[in-house]
Enzyme design. Structure first.
Site, mmCIF file in Angstrom:
data_model
loop_
_atom_site.group_PDB
_atom_site.id
_atom_site.type_symbol
_atom_site.label_atom_id
_atom_site.label_comp_id
_atom_site.label_asym_id
_atom_site.label_seq_id
_atom_site.Cartn_x
_atom_site.Cartn_y
_atom_site.Cartn_z
ATOM 1 N N CYS A 1 0.435 -9.431 4.645
ATOM 2 C CA CYS A 1 0.276 -8.008 4.938
ATOM 3 C C CYS A 1 1.074 -7.268 3.875
ATOM 4 C CB CYS A 1 0.813 -7.689 6.333
ATOM 5 S SG CYS A 1 0.862 -5.912 6.686
ATOM 6 N N GLU B 1 -6.327 -4.569 4.092
ATOM 7 C CA GLU B 1 -6.586 -5.842 3.413
ATOM 8 C C GLU B 1 -7.786 -5.642 2.500
ATOM 9 O OE1 GLU B 1 -4.890 -8.274 2.944
ATOM 10 O OE2 GLU B 1 -3.494 -8.456 4.625
#
Length: 223
Positions: free
Chosen positions: A2, A104
């Protein structure tokens, strides 16, 4: 991993959602939070929740220099007890990192990477599980840092990336912050993929790929 996220709500919403007493606090909405930057984090101290900023990229207290922080922006939930950088903090220095989405990059058919914004369907705040520590340089300067824990992806995130942040169930946030709890078996049970059916995703402007871009355009739908 992340590596980017957002927190775009009003400060009062953060206080209310996480049970923090209103207090003067410097805050601006963020649309493209990146590693190495100061991030908002919540800890528990003497039974009360406190909010402050930590630098994203954990530097263990025993580290020889701060460069290790570039490699520790994330910590895998499955190996927290094995990694010296995270083992101690897992037992006694846990935090919540509030967010309302994370990014993402999804590989497209032509080989490009399309940034995707992933969030709860109700678009409400959530808490990513984090660890923190304080490092003191040879000059005596204190640097407080953190890492975001990741889990395997749920069914929504899987086609995009092989990891996702460990988003805590709201009813488990108090347990995660409780410094009287140190049993790794109990804590590890909290670090599971967030339910895919409670999340949604959409493509966003590629300009989010540049860290310098931090404005509402970053979260606009990209067609």
């Amino acid at each position: 991993m992340c590596g980017r996220y957002t927190i775009t709500v009003l400060l009062e919403e953060i206080f209310g959602r996480f049970g923090i007493e209103p207090l003067p606090y410097e805050y601006l909405p963020r649309y493209n939070v990146a590693p190495g930057q100061a991030v908002h984090a919540i800890i528990e101290h003497q039974g009360r929740r406190r909010i402050g900023t930590l630098r994203w990229g954990l530097i263990p207290s025993w580290a020889k220099d701060e460069k290790i922080g570039f490699k520790t922006i994330n910590a895998k939930a499955e190996t927290l007890q094995e990694k010296p950088s995270f083992r101690g903090a897992f037992q006694r220095k846990r935090c919540l990192i509030p967010a309302d989405s994370f990014y993402e990059w999804k590989k497209t058919e032509n080989g490009d990477k399309q940034p995707m914004r992933i969030m709860r369907k109700d678009r409400k705040l959530f808490a990513m599980a984090g660890l923190y520590d304080t490092w003191i340089s040879s000059e005596g300067n204190k640097i407080s840092t953190c890492t975001i824990i990741t889990t395997p992806p749920n069914e929504l995130v899987l086609p995009i990336h092989n990891r996702m942040p460990a988003i805590l169930d709201p009813q488990n946030e108090a347990l995660w912050l409780d410094r009287n709890v140190s049993d790794p078996r109990i804590l590890s049970e909290l670090l599971v993929p967030y339910p895919a059916e409670q999340m949604t995703v959409y493509p966003v402007n590629p300009r989010v790929g540049q860290v310098a871009n931090d404005d509402p355009d970053c979260i606009e739908v990209w067609k």
